[in-house]
Write an enzyme that holds these catalytic residues in place. Structure first.
Site, PDB file in Angstrom:
ATOM      1  N   ASN A   8       0.803  -1.226   0.000  1.00 58.19           N
ATOM      2  CA  ASN A   8       0.000   0.000   0.000  1.00 58.19           C
ATOM      3  C   ASN A   8       0.838   1.279   0.000  1.00 58.19           C
ATOM      4  O   ASN A   8       0.293   2.372   0.090  1.00 58.19           O
ATOM      5  CB  ASN A   8      -0.938   0.012   1.210  1.00 58.19           C
ATOM      6  CG  ASN A   8      -1.968  -1.087   1.132  1.00 58.19           C
ATOM      7  OD1 ASN A   8      -2.383  -1.486   0.051  1.00 58.19           O
ATOM      8  ND2 ASN A   8      -2.374  -1.601   2.274  1.00 58.19           N
ATOM      9  N   CYS A   9       2.146   1.149  -0.107  1.00 52.95           N
ATOM     10  CA  CYS A   9       3.048   2.305  -0.087  1.00 52.95           C
ATOM     11  C   CYS A   9       3.130   2.912  -1.492  1.00 52.95           C
ATOM     12  O   CYS A   9       3.436   2.224  -2.460  1.00 52.95           O
ATOM     13  CB  CYS A   9       4.427   1.849   0.383  1.00 52.95           C
ATOM     14  SG  CYS A   9       5.723   3.080   0.219  1.00 52.95           S
TER      15      CYS A   9
END
Length: 106
Positions: A8-9
């Site tokens: 999710n970065c």
């Protein structure tokens, strides 16, 4: 080529988009192998620890006083991301400089 980071970065997503043949290793789900973590720490030292993260801010002073490798093993999300391995080479973070260095190494 392996990219150690978080799925999710945003920065890890940019790196994966530029490196379609790379394999993403989600450090929260899978962790970082001890040998890779030790090698990265030997190369990058304290730069491997992301002291600007929300995980860091959530740690107590006693926890922050622990050795960096211990912290990174207990809280893999504290690692600066992404950590990219290509053979015996390692790259930390994602910038145009890292991207050009990495593509030159391919």
């Amino acid at each position: 080529m392996r990219v150690y980071g978080l799925k999710n970065c945003d920065t890890c997503r940019k790196a994966m988009k530029a490196l379609p043949s790379a394999t993403l290793v989600d450090v929260r789900a899978e962790g970082v192998p001890d040998a890779v973590l030790q090698d990265a720490y030997d190369r990058f030292g304290q730069a491997l620890l992301n002291t600007r993260s929300t995980t860091w801010r959530g740690l107590s002073e006693d926890e922050r006083a622990q050795p960096e490798l211990t912290l990174l093993r207990q809280h893999p999300a504290l690692m600066k991301r992404p950590l990219i391995t290509l053979g015996d080479k390692m790259f930390l973070s994602w910038s145009s400089e890292v991207e050009s260095d990495l593509k030159a190494a391919l």
